[in-house]
Design a protein around this motif. Structure first.
Motif, PDB file in Angstrom:
ATOM      1  N   PRO A 377      31.770   8.766  -0.406  1.00 50.38           N
ATOM      2  CA  PRO A 377      31.067   8.942   0.877  1.00 50.38           C
ATOM      3  C   PRO A 377      30.310  10.262   0.928  1.00 50.38           C
ATOM      4  CG  PRO A 377      33.327   8.215   1.229  1.00 50.38           C
ATOM      5  CD  PRO A 377      33.220   8.566  -0.217  1.00 50.38           C
ATOM      6  N   GLY A 378      29.121  10.213   1.543  1.00 49.49           N
ATOM      7  CA  GLY A 378      28.343  11.419   1.779  1.00 49.49           C
ATOM      8  C   GLY A 378      27.548  11.916   0.588  1.00 49.49           C
ATOM      9  N   LYS A 379      27.645  11.257  -0.558  1.00 50.01           N
ATOM     10  CA  LYS A 379      26.928  11.692  -1.745  1.00 50.01           C
ATOM     11  C   LYS A 379      25.616  10.930  -1.896  1.00 50.01           C
ATOM     12  CE  LYS A 379      30.245  14.449  -3.245  1.00 50.01           C
ATOM     13  NZ  LYS A 379      30.075  15.923  -3.359  1.00 50.01           N
ATOM     14  N   THR A 380      24.718  11.502  -2.700  1.00 51.01           N
ATOM     15  CA  THR A 380      23.458  10.854  -3.017  1.00 51.01           C
ATOM     16  C   THR A 380      23.469  10.449  -4.486  1.00 51.01           C
ATOM     17  OG1 THR A 380      22.243  12.138  -1.364  1.00 51.01           O
ATOM     18  CG2 THR A 380      20.945  11.097  -3.104  1.00 51.01           C
ATOM     19  N   TYR A 381      23.221   9.169  -4.727  1.00 54.35           N
ATOM     20  CA  TYR A 381      23.247   8.646  -6.087  1.00 54.35           C
ATOM     21  C   TYR A 381      21.882   8.041  -6.410  1.00 54.35           C
ATOM     22  CZ  TYR A 381      28.285   9.135  -5.592  1.00 54.35           C
ATOM     23  OH  TYR A 381      29.545   9.638  -5.380  1.00 54.35           O
ATOM     24  N   ALA A 382      21.469   8.217  -7.646  1.00 52.74           N
ATOM     25  CA  ALA A 382      20.194   7.670  -8.093  1.00 52.74           C
ATOM     26  C   ALA A 382      20.438   6.692  -9.231  1.00 52.74           C
ATOM     27  CB  ALA A 382      19.267   8.785  -8.552  1.00 52.74           C
ATOM     28  N   LEU A 383      19.708   5.582  -9.189  1.00 56.96           N
ATOM     29  CA  LEU A 383      19.738   4.597 -10.273  1.00 56.96           C
ATOM     30  C   LEU A 383      18.385   4.635 -10.960  1.00 56.96           C
ATOM     31  CD1 LEU A 383      21.417   1.532  -8.482  1.00 56.96           C
ATOM     32  CD2 LEU A 383      22.526   3.404  -9.711  1.00 56.96           C
ATOM     33  N   VAL A 384      18.355   5.008 -12.228  1.00 53.10           N
ATOM     34  CA  VAL A 384      17.111   5.064 -12.986  1.00 53.10           C
ATOM     35  C   VAL A 384      17.253   4.172 -14.214  1.00 53.10           C
ATOM     36  CG1 VAL A 384      16.619   7.420 -12.217  1.00 53.10           C
ATOM     37  CG2 VAL A 384      17.815   7.057 -14.374  1.00 53.10           C
ATOM     38  N   GLY A 385      16.130   3.820 -14.767  1.00 55.01           N
ATOM     39  CA  GLY A 385      16.134   2.976 -15.954  1.00 55.01           C
ATOM     40  C   GLY A 385      14.834   2.229 -16.070  1.00 55.01           C
ATOM     41  N   PRO A 386      14.593   1.601 -17.215  1.00 59.61           N
ATOM     42  CA  PRO A 386      13.336   0.874 -17.416  1.00 59.61           C
ATOM     43  C   PRO A 386      13.243  -0.347 -16.509  1.00 59.61           C
ATOM     44  CG  PRO A 386      14.869   0.423 -19.196  1.00 59.61           C
ATOM     45  CD  PRO A 386      15.479   1.514 -18.376  1.00 59.61           C
ATOM     46  N   THR A 387      12.025  -0.828 -16.326  1.00 53.77           N
ATOM     47  CA  THR A 387      11.798  -2.030 -15.523  1.00 53.77           C
ATOM     48  C   THR A 387      12.563  -3.201 -16.125  1.00 53.77           C
ATOM     49  OG1 THR A 387       9.598  -1.267 -14.893  1.00 53.77           O
ATOM     50  CG2 THR A 387      10.041  -3.613 -14.663  1.00 53.77           C
ATOM     51  N   GLY A 388      13.279  -3.924 -15.269  1.00 59.51           N
ATOM     52  CA  GLY A 388      14.064  -5.061 -15.739  1.00 59.51           C
ATOM     53  C   GLY A 388      15.420  -4.669 -16.268  1.00 59.51           C
ATOM     54  N   GLY A 389      15.791  -3.404 -16.098  1.00 58.07           N
ATOM     55  CA  GLY A 389      17.064  -2.934 -16.639  1.00 58.07           C
ATOM     56  C   GLY A 389      18.263  -3.344 -15.806  1.00 58.07           C
ATOM     57  N   GLY A 390      18.065  -3.705 -14.522  1.00 58.99           N
ATOM     58  CA  GLY A 390      19.168  -4.139 -13.675  1.00 58.99           C
ATOM     59  C   GLY A 390      19.429  -3.255 -12.474  1.00 58.99           C
ATOM     60  N   LYS A 391      18.490  -2.375 -12.137  1.00 57.90           N
ATOM     61  CA  LYS A 391      18.708  -1.456 -11.017  1.00 57.90           C
ATOM     62  C   LYS A 391      18.787  -2.219  -9.690  1.00 57.90           C
ATOM     63  CE  LYS A 391      14.987   0.932 -11.829  1.00 57.90           C
ATOM     64  NZ  LYS A 391      14.512   0.106 -12.987  1.00 57.90           N
ATOM     65  N   THR A 392      17.792  -3.065  -9.429  1.00 55.22           N
ATOM     66  CA  THR A 392      17.779  -3.818  -8.176  1.00 55.22           C
ATOM     67  C   THR A 392      18.951  -4.795  -8.108  1.00 55.22           C
ATOM     68  OG1 THR A 392      15.372  -3.616  -7.949  1.00 55.22           O
ATOM     69  CG2 THR A 392      16.425  -5.409  -6.751  1.00 55.22           C
ATOM     70  N   THR A 393      19.314  -5.362  -9.246  1.00 54.99           N
ATOM     71  CA  THR A 393      20.468  -6.255  -9.286  1.00 54.99           C
ATOM     72  C   THR A 393      21.739  -5.506  -8.891  1.00 54.99           C
ATOM     73  OG1 THR A 393      19.471  -7.635 -11.008  1.00 54.99           O
ATOM     74  CG2 THR A 393      21.868  -7.745 -10.760  1.00 54.99           C
ATOM     75  N   THR A 394      21.909  -4.293  -9.422  1.00 51.76           N
ATOM     76  CA  THR A 394      23.074  -3.476  -9.075  1.00 51.76           C
ATOM     77  C   THR A 394      23.096  -3.179  -7.579  1.00 51.76           C
ATOM     78  OG1 THR A 394      23.022  -2.447 -11.265  1.00 51.76           O
ATOM     79  CG2 THR A 394      24.282  -1.317  -9.561  1.00 51.76           C
ATOM     80  N   ALA A 395      21.933  -2.815  -7.027  1.00 54.89           N
ATOM     81  CA  ALA A 395      21.845  -2.537  -5.592  1.00 54.89           C
ATOM     82  C   ALA A 395      22.130  -3.790  -4.770  1.00 54.89           C
ATOM     83  CB  ALA A 395      20.468  -1.985  -5.260  1.00 54.89           C
ATOM     84  N   SER A 396      21.672  -4.949  -5.251  1.00 54.42           N
ATOM     85  CA  SER A 396      21.918  -6.208  -4.534  1.00 54.42           C
ATOM     86  C   SER A 396      23.401  -6.546  -4.504  1.00 54.42           C
ATOM     87  CB  SER A 396      21.138  -7.345  -5.200  1.00 54.42           C
ATOM     88  OG  SER A 396      19.741  -7.114  -5.119  1.00 54.42           O
ATOM     89  N   LEU A 397      24.119  -6.209  -5.560  1.00 53.12           N
ATOM     90  CA  LEU A 397      25.564  -6.430  -5.584  1.00 53.12           C
ATOM     91  C   LEU A 397      26.274  -5.477  -4.627  1.00 53.12           C
ATOM     92  CD1 LEU A 397      26.126  -6.927  -9.415  1.00 53.12           C
ATOM     93  CD2 LEU A 397      26.340  -8.670  -7.651  1.00 53.12           C
ATOM     94  N   ILE A 398      25.757  -4.233  -4.514  1.00 54.89           N
ATOM     95  CA  ILE A 398      26.331  -3.279  -3.555  1.00 54.89           C
ATOM     96  C   ILE A 398      26.211  -3.821  -2.133  1.00 54.89           C
ATOM     97  CG2 ILE A 398      26.066  -0.973  -2.549  1.00 54.89           C
ATOM     98  CD1 ILE A 398      25.152   0.017  -5.290  1.00 54.89           C
ATOM     99  N   ALA A 399      25.054  -4.416  -1.817  1.00 60.22           N
ATOM    100  CA  ALA A 399      24.808  -4.959  -0.477  1.00 60.22           C
ATOM    101  C   ALA A 399      25.366  -6.367  -0.300  1.00 60.22           C
ATOM    102  CB  ALA A 399      23.310  -4.968  -0.190  1.00 60.22           C
ATOM    103  N   ARG A 400      25.977  -6.902  -1.339  1.00 63.17           N
ATOM    104  CA  ARG A 400      26.490  -8.262  -1.400  1.00 63.17           C
ATOM    105  C   ARG A 400      25.441  -9.311  -1.053  1.00 63.17           C
ATOM    106  NH1 ARG A 400      31.038 -12.094   1.314  1.00 63.17           N
ATOM    107  NH2 ARG A 400      31.358 -13.324  -0.566  1.00 63.17           N
TER     108      ARG A 400
END
Length: 587
Positions: A377-400
């Motif tokens: 809680p209260g922290k800032t996290y960044a997801l970086v990586g090449p296009t198609g690497g799975g960043k949005t997928t990871t975020a979608s799983l966080i939001a269920r």
């Protein structure tokens, strides 16, 4: 789970007529009283129609041949009263069933739309919006037409046919059997042809949905078509879809009209049989002219409804084809089911955690492989990586938006699946790459899904915006909260759309705020302002930022490198840049 409704197995797509009728009846079970009244009206109407020929035959034998014209006038008056009463009952059942049809249409569309709202994003990713719209509008209307226009006619025709058949056999069983023989041939023909007719109508409805989907997709992407000067491509795709719909419509039209001429042929054959045998029986003295007139009338009363049934049966087959397409959606179940237990797991601290999470889209390869990490809680996290690497997928799983294929996502120590949709939406806000707005005003879009602020007036809402340090963003819009917004986005820029989405998410005071390229379409000054607002969020708010511009993640407490199915702590910003460059070279 495969949610592509155009790729379901044949067994899943087909519904037997009996099962379909049972399911359709369940839609109008609450209309039982109106159905009974309409049925009584139909029975009265059919009975009056059936008594008429008997009275006419009696009048011929008893009064016409003996020239007793008073009796003829009396029978005529009785017939007039009967037919007027029949007209009244016909009007009553038409009015009742018209109302039943419209209420059924309302109920069915509500049920279908509610089911669509229950289904996960995976369903909409696998099916075209235009086809779903066609099922919601066109296919449901086919069922409404059957209920409001055909159902009682269908029942009335059967009742009239049955009564006429009974009279035919009662008057003379041998002549009646000969008269009804063509009906047996009609029954055999109908049973053989009906499945083909249903398939033709189902194919046509599917092509209507495909054409609707093509139009919707092309219009949504019309800017791209104009920018690349590819109207020819647009026209070709539409012509292909239109041509396919034309061919299927021709096939369905031929199938739908195949019954009428065949039924007409057998009806004429039956009348010839009546005339030939009837004249023979008169010549032998075992039949009267009046009985022959009545017999011909009953033969007409048997075969004319049968000819009407040809058209009504076609309407039934169209309704069944539409119902098959609708029931495919109604039978689906969401794979995002909530779990009943809400117990906290001692293995995890407050915040969010992935434990051995793997994920694959339907019919696709695995995108994440046994991923584990913690977000405090209260922290800032960044997801970086090449296009198609799975960043949005990871975020979608966080939001269920999806559930893991394997493993578990925990929120505050609880399996995220134990939270209801309402609880989860209050705790997690997600700003998508392409913000979705609704036609209305800026205020309407800011309050969307925010029950806490829903009843606030402009002054109260502006005070909340000020307290959330969002007033500078609101000042970008000339008319403030009353600035018009259209769903197509023509009234405001893409950058302004992202600002509204950002404000909407922040006003929810979420525990976790996910920003997926939230600053991609805004200028540097506004981006700096967004950064300041993020810094002023409540201390307990966890920020998850997906960005390709590395300057937006300079202040991140921790950076994760997402690529090739793995989520790896990247350490410093320089190390993250180095890993990103290596990932791009590897790809």
């Amino acid at each position: 789970m495969n949610y592509n409704i155009n790729q379901l197995s044949g067994q899943q797509q087909k519904t037997s007529s009996l099962k379909a009728v049972k399911k359709l009846y369940s839609l109008i079970a609450h209309e039982k009283r109106n159905l009974i009244i309409a049925l009584i009206a139909i029975l009265v109407n059919s009975s009056l129609q059936l008594v008429g020929p008997l009275l006419i035959g009696h009048a011929v034998d008893a009064y016409v041949t003996t020239k007793q014209y008073n009796g003829v006038l009396m029978i005529g008056g009785i017939l007039l009263a009967m037919y007027l009463l029949a007209l009244g009952t016909s009007y009553m059942q038409t009015k009742l069933m018209g109302s039943v049809g419209q209420r059924t249409l309302f109920t069915l569309r509500n049920a279908l739309f509610n089911k669509l709202q229950e289904l996960p994003i995976a369903f909409f990713n696998q099916n075209k919006a235009g086809d779903l719209i066609s099922r919601l509008n066109n296919d449901t209307d086919k069922i409404n037409q059957f209920f409001s226009q055909s159902l009682m006619q269908f029942i009335g025709s059967i009742v009239t046919m049955t009564g006429a058949g009974v009279f035919l056999l009662a008057i003379n069983i041998e002549l009646g059997a000969a008269t009804l023989l063509p009906a047996l041939l009609i029954l055999i023909f109908t049973m053989m042809v009906s499945p083909w007719v249903k398939r033709k109508n189902a194919t046509n409805l599917k092509s209507v949905g495909s054409m609707s989907a093509e139009i919707q997709e092309s219009l949504n992407n019309f800017r791209v078509i104009i920018a690349f000067n590819r109207r020819d491509y647009f026209l070709k795709r539409f012509n292909d879809a239109n041509h396919q719909n034309y061919n299927t419509a021709i096939g369905a039209g031929m199938a739908n009209n195949v019954f009428l001429p065949v039924y007409g042929l057998f009806s004429s054959l039956a009348q010839l049989i009546v005339l030939a045998l009837g004249i023979y029986l008169i010549s032998t003295g075992s039949f009267t002219i009046g009985l022959l007139v009545s017999y011909l009338a009953y033969a007409v009363n048997f075969y004319n409804p049968l000819r009407q049934l040809a058209a009504l049966w076609t309407s039934f087959q169209v309704a069944m084809a539409g119902w098959d397409r609708i029931s495919q959606i109604l039978s689906l179940q969401s794979n995002l089911t909530d779990r009943s237990t809400g117990e906290t797991t001692a293995l995890h601290k407050p915040g969010l955690a992935f434990q051995n999470v793997s994920f694959a889209y339907p019919n696709g390869s695995e995108i994440l492989h046994h991923v584990s990490f913690d977000l405090l809680p209260g922290k800032t996290y960044a997801l970086v990586g090449p296009t198609g690497g799975g960043k949005t997928t990871t975020a979608s799983l966080i939001a269920r938006l999806y559930d893991p294929t394997h493993g578990t996502v925990f929120l505050n120590g609880r399996d995220i699946r134990t939270y209801s949709a309402e609880e989860r939406a209050k705790k997690i806000s997600f700003i998508l790459q392409e913000p979705i707005l609704f036609t209305g005003t800026v205020k309407d879009n800011l309050l969307y899904g925010n029950e806490q602020l829903l009843k606030y007036n402009n002054e109260e809402l502006e005070e909340v915006i000020k307290e959330s340090h969002l007033q500078k963003l609101l000042s970008v819009f000339e008319q403030g909260l009353d600035t018009p917004v259209s769903a197509s986005g023509e009234s405001i820029s893409l950058g302004q759309k992202q600002l509204i989405a950002f404000m909407r998410a922040v006003l929810r005071n979420p525990e976790i705020l996910i920003l997926d390229e939230a600053s991609a379409n805004i200028d540097t000054v506004t981006e700096h302002l967004l950064t300041e607002i993020l810094d002023q969020l409540p201390e307990q708010t966890t920020r998850v930022i997906i960005a390709h511009r590395l300057n937006t993640i300079e202040k991140a407490d921790e950076i994760f490198f997402v690529n090739s199915g793995n989520v790896i702590p990247a350490g410093s910003l320089d190390h993250a840049v180095e890993m990103l460059m290596q990932g791009k070279r590897a790809s």
